[in-house]
Design a protein around this motif. Sequence first.
Motif, PDB file in Angstrom:
ATOM      1  N   ARG A   1      93.986  84.900 180.268  1.00 51.96           N
ATOM      2  CA  ARG A   1      94.148  86.351 180.173  1.00 51.96           C
ATOM      3  C   ARG A   1      94.439  86.956 181.549  1.00 51.96           C
ATOM      4  O   ARG A   1      95.350  87.776 181.694  1.00 51.96           O
ATOM      5  CB  ARG A   1      92.884  86.990 179.575  1.00 51.96           C
TER       6      ARG A   1
ATOM      7  N   LYS B   1      95.501  89.293 170.887  1.00 49.76           N
ATOM      8  CA  LYS B   1      94.733  88.056 170.948  1.00 49.76           C
ATOM      9  C   LYS B   1      95.610  86.858 170.570  1.00 49.76           C
ATOM     10  O   LYS B   1      95.534  85.791 171.193  1.00 49.76           O
ATOM     11  CB  LYS B   1      93.529  88.160 170.016  1.00 49.76           C
TER      12      LYS B   1
ATOM     13  N   LEU C   1      97.763  85.852 173.488  1.00 52.94           N
ATOM     14  CA  LEU C   1      97.008  85.081 174.485  1.00 52.94           C
ATOM     15  C   LEU C   1      96.817  83.640 174.032  1.00 52.94           C
ATOM     16  O   LEU C   1      96.913  82.706 174.831  1.00 52.94           O
ATOM     17  CB  LEU C   1      95.652  85.731 174.758  1.00 52.94           C
TER      18      LEU C   1
END
Length: 201
Positions: free
Chosen positions: A29, A50, A53
């Motif tokens: 991240r 999310k 990532l």
Amino acid sequence: MAEKTAAEKAAVDKKVIPEAEELPKAIVRRVVKEKLSQLSKDGADISVFKEALMAFSESARIFIHYLSAMANDICKESKRQTINAEDVFKALEEMEFPEFVGPLKASLEEFRRKNAGKRSASKAKEANKKKIKESPVENGGEEDMQDQGKNAGKRSASKAKEANKKKKIKESPVENGGEEDMQDQGDANINEDENDAPDDN
């Protein structure tokens, strides 16, 4: 039948790779956010889903696996057991990522410089420890030296007392109960006189 397929799909989606092979999510991240902020012209903070990532993380993991396999092959071709940095550089060039070699070499040099500084600091620390053990007064070990001085003072005082006792016995053997010593000294004097006398034969 449709329920089984959905359940199987959910199981596959949950855990595809072993946990040991996952890259740390916080680091991924941070790397992604730093690069995106560098690329952002207005400096706005870009948010990342999310799933995105996870895609970055999985892509990086696959890239590392591929790079490792290539570097391993280069190492084996050189008939060695250990992969070194040059193997990784050659692997990057063979994978057609030569633009990564320059920055990677710069990072490696910086790492070596820092590591060399840590090693020299560690060696200096070890040398200081040895100096402290060898000469306690010079390096702040006054307490140990004081203890040694007290013990030496006690030993010399007891030796002085013994010397005084012997001196008194020699000076006045009868007063100190040294009659036997006086007789022994007299016998020794007689033996010396006999040895000094000339032979008549």
